[in-house]
Design a protein around this motif. Structure first.
Motif: not given
Lengths: 582, 334
Positions: A36, B165-167, B170-171, B197
């Motif tokens: 981030p 597809n880490h986002d 995580s979601l 993340r």
């Protein structure tokens, strides 16, 4: 009729980070997610870059095989470049190696390297032929040093095939003397990195050369042939994994100006099984003797510690610079050396392949390092394949920033989805507290421009008191990123001349003290990606209008202290001229 | 024309009779006779579906996949259906013809589009082939049919993670954690992806919850402790890491992380013990040897450092996949 078929479900733990099948790409990468971003500091970034290459006359494109598809790895890696003042007129000139193509050129003329002379008026003149610097073939790395101590920079250029030693006559001309002086290397070696150094402190520059691999297209499988020849399911050129490893060679300069291969006697040959790129020679453990750090692709990077007796010992793993913080091999490309936290020790930034973070190796003392890339805020752009890089104070605030040029190796990506062959550059501003922030969007259009870049040579090409960057782009002309710094921050540039040490002062370490703080830099031959930076050391001073002391640790082991000097000037320091030795 | 139809009908009838006898023989355990009779039936009527299918299934049970697949292929052509495609897929998988197996199962799914269990199988098989994007899509499709199945969430999260597809991973992990607040596994996955993340504080909260829910689940303890190590909270990291090791003594990464914490607390002898243990419980893993090399070097024991390094390098060469991240690839068009 049989109908009931039971199916056993087995879910592997999501946290497992373990491959289920054989290696599935030819290069080390980790699928690292972007870390981030922290909140922007809100501080203005006063350095801004404009690409003035066309205006300046840097127009010859480089050629490394087919620009749309790469059948062999030799076509993909490109080359570094060299910022040198070959004619000693005080203006940085630019040497740009070139590549070739495997199918040859038929009746047409093969491209050659270029030497551009800086006119000092915002333009360059192509003096390649006149200066005897036209070299054809698969160029790779470049490094400079006055190996014959005659007062001008000589140039060494690595190739797939015999390497070239361009000896500077001092009258604006070079003559190629690699074979004659014993540093041409094997005829079929793909050499990559090179650096001049004085490892035995005899006042004569020696030469260290890395090779990427023993490349032979006749024995290299075609794209897609094995798991080492694919990228995310797409057939691509094979390697480096699966191809024969490279090696490292140390040449010691003899009294007659020729060189002998001392790799075995010096312990260099003991290191094996690596694909070596950039080689940097510097005193990493502060003992006054030059060590050598090598960025290796998909294999552990190497640190050769100088044992002070003519031998080296490879201690990359032991000192924490072989892998990332979790012990993973990385696709190492370029190296920047500096003192980003101003503690007087030389730190290292290393660029890596995509799907991974760069490394910021903080020197914790005694040449032992800790990878602080994530805590420093540099883990936010794993999409880049990073190449040329430097720790350089771009905005003259007294803290070394990072500029990194990027570009993927597979043009077949067709710029998407999510992956681009041509990639932007990136700048991280040093916030002075061990952390960096991405200020690429504040640093001018040349930073956001997309190229598949490789080498980057850092230096003040227009002598206006800030650091500019020359960049080698695959299949294109180079870029010249001129820093149009808008601030009033001060700077000082220090140029060393060795007397008992080698005349180029390669290996010397300079510490300046100003406004209660200190900064340290080393005089380097090669760094960045296979490139030669300006050997004049540039220090930003922020609001300080003078330096209080300049301390030079020469390679002889002698440390000299030079007196205060006003800012915004070039200071030329000759070994032994201070009259003060602590 | 009538004569031809009559002949076909006679052959079909004969094949039916032979097939019936074959089935009886098979059920009686006489596989040899059954195979002979089914083949005889197929000699009379080459597209006799019952013979093609049942002989194929019998050969499948005998693990003679190479013989079964051609019969099942023909059976699927003559009379497509869920079972024939399913069993074809299993045999193709057994023959390591993964892509064809997946295609067979996709064909089976057309007959049972809500078959969640088969969707799970297909998703996992996609993952084994590194078709991570397709694996994630299939798991998400299954989730739409069974939105309260935690296992499906886990499969989808894993596939999304592998696909890079880490986002999304995580979601989805966060969604699962919200939906299954009392599942230690769901809480752990959410924490794991948040720490990956860089969302450390949120990650720690989920990992703490996972530890509270299941005191015998070692992974949350490891990742919790490891996160503390990465925050330089070495003293605080010791207890959770030791707990992880107590639950699973063979947990090498936990021992390496604990060694890191101990060495930073100047408890080097204890760190060395943990690392030596890690090399024993996970002899293919190069990482403990790397840290051993570094510790010995700091202690000035350069020969031991060199030996540990050489071992780490040898292990990397001998077992490269242990430290490798796989790249997603697209499922090939036919």
């Amino acid at each position: 009729m049989i109908s009931g078929v039971s199916v056993r479900i087995a879910v592997t733990g999501c946290a497992a980070f373990v491959g289920l099948i054989a290696l599935a790409q030819g290069v080390a990468t980790r699928n690292a997610p972007p870390a981030p971003k922290t909140a922007p500091s809100g501080r203005p970034f006063l350095a801004s870059f404009e690409d003035v290459a066309v205006r300046a006359g840097l127009t010859a494109p480089t050629l490394f095989g087919n620009s749309l598809t790469k059948r062999y790895i030799i076509e993909a890696n490109g080359a570094g470049l060299a910022a040198i003042d070959y004619d000693n007129d005080g203006w940085l000139d630019l040497f740009v190696p070139n590549g070739s193509r495997l199918e040859g050129f038929g009746a047409t003329v093969a491209p050659t390297s270029r030497l551009y002379r800086n006119t000092g008026k915002g333009s360059f003149t192509d003096v390649t032929v006149k200066a005897g610097a036209a070299l054809a073939g698969w160029g790779s790395g470049a490094c400079a040093g006055d190996f014959d101590n005659d007062g001008d920079d000589d140039l060494y250029v690595t190739y797939w095939g015999p390497n070239a030693l361009l000896v500077n006559s001092g009258s604006g001309e070079f003559s190629e003397q690699a074979a004659r002086r014993g540093v041409a290397g094997p005829a079929k070696e793909w050499s990559s990195g090179c650096t001049f150094l004085d490892y035995d402190r005899d006042g004569k520059l020696d030469l260290f050369v890395t090779s990427y691999q023993q490349f032979d297209p006749a024995t290299t499988p075609p794209p897609g042939k094995s798991s080492n020849c694919e990228w995310k399911g797409m057939p691509v050129f094979c390697g480096p994994r699966g191809l024969p490893f490279g090696r490292a060679t140390l040449y010691r300069q003899l009294p007659n100006g020729s060189f002998e291969d001392v790799s075995n006697a010096a312990g260099i040959s003991k290191a094996r099984d690596f694909y070596a790129f950039t080689a940097v020679a510097a005193d990493f453990n502060g003992d006054g003797w030059t060590d050598i750090y090598i960025a290796s692709d998909s294999t552990p990077s190497l640190l050769f510690r100088n044992q002070k007796n003519g031998t080296f010992r490879e201690i990359g793993t032991e000192t924490g610079v072989a892998f990332n913080e979790h012990g993973f091999e990385q696709g190492g490309m370029g190296i920047g050396v500096g003192d980003y936290n101003r503690d007087g020790r030389l730190d290292i930034v290393k660029t890596n392949f995509a799907g991974d973070h760069p490394n910021l190796y903080r020197n914790t003392g005694g040449g032992i390092f800790e990878d602080t890339v994530l805590s420093a805020g540099l883990g936010i752009n794993p999409q880049f394949v990073g190449w040329g890089v430097a720790l350089a104070d771009l905005d003259n605030d007294g803290w070394q920033d990072i500029l990194q040029v990027n570009g993927h190796v597979y043009p077949e990506l067709k710029d998407g989805p999510g992956e681009f062959y041509r990639q932007t550059r990136v700048i991280y501003r040093n916030l002075g507290d061990g952390k960096f922030e991405d200020v690429s969007g504040l640093a001018g259009p040349a930073i956001g421009a997309r190229h598949s870049s490789r080498g980057a040579a850092f230096g003040d090409f227009d002598n206006d008191g800030d650091i500019d960057v020359a960049v080698l782009n695959m299949g294109e002309r180079p870029s010249l990123l001129l820093n149009t710094h808008r601030g009033s921050a001060h700077w000082i540039r220090i140029e060393l001349e060795g007397v008992a040490s080698n005349r180029s002062a390669i290996g010397a370490v300079v510490t300046i003290e100003s406004a209660g703080g200190k900064q340290t830099q080393a005089v380097l031959s090669q760094s960045s990606f296979l490139s030669q930076n300006d050997r004049r050391l540039h220090f930003g001073l922020g609001t300080a209008n003078k330096v209080d002391r300049i301390i030079v640790a020469w390679l002889t082991g002698v440390t000299e202290t030079f007196p205060a000097h006003a800012a915004n000037a070039t200071v030329r320091l000759k070994e032994g001229s201070s009259g003060t030795r602590p | 024309m009538t004569t031809v139809l009559l002949a076909v009908a006679l052959l079909q009838a004969a094949a039916d009779q032979l097939a019936a006898r074959a089935l009886e023989a098979a059920q009686a355990g006489d596989a040899v006779s059954a195979e002979k009779l089914w083949k005889e039936a197929l000699g009379r009527a080459p597209n006799h579906h019952a013979s093609l299918f049942n002989l194929g299934v019998m050969l499948h049970r005998q693990r003679r996949s190479a013989d079964a697949v051609p019969l099942l292929d023909r059976a699927a052509t003559v009379q497509p259906g869920y079972e024939v495609h399913l069993i074809r897929g299993q045999n193709l998988q057994h023959l390591e013809r993964r892509e064809e197996a997946i295609r067979a199962w996709l064909a089976a799914l057309r007959f049972q589009p809500a078959n969640v269990k088969l969707m799970q199988v297909v998703s996992l098989e996609y993952s084994k082939g590194r078709y991570f994007h397709e694996a994630a899509a299939m798991a998400r499709q299954a989730l739409r049919s069974a939105p309260n199945d935690l296992n499906l969430y886990l499969i989808a999260v894993k596939a999304l993670q592998d696909a890079g597809n880490h986002d999304a991973a995580s979601l989805l992990a966060a969604e699962a954690a919200a939906k299954f607040p009392d599942s230690a596994r769901a809480q752990f996955e959410a924490g794991f992806h948040l720490q990956k993340r860089g969302a450390t504080e949120k990650a720690l909260a989920h990992l703490e919850r996972a530890m509270a829910l299941d005191a015998n689940y070692e992974e949350p303890y490891y990742f919790y402790g490891d996160l503390l190590v990465r925050q330089s909270k070495y003293a605080e990291s010791i207890e959770p890491l030791q707990k992880a090791i107590a639950i699973r003594p063979g947990y090498a990464p936990a021992r390496v992380s604990l060694a890191r914490a101990l060495s930073n607390l100047d408890r080097v002898p204890e760190a060395l013990v943990e690392l030596e243990s890690a090399t024993i419980v996970d002899p293919k893993n190069a990482q403990p040897w790397v840290l051993l090399s570094q510790l010995y070097f700091r202690l000035g024991e350069e020969a031991k450092a060199e030996n540990a390094k050489q071992t780490s390098l040898r292990l990397r060469r001998e077992f490269p996949s242990v430290l490798e991240a796989l790249q997603a690839r697209p499922f090939p068009a036919r």
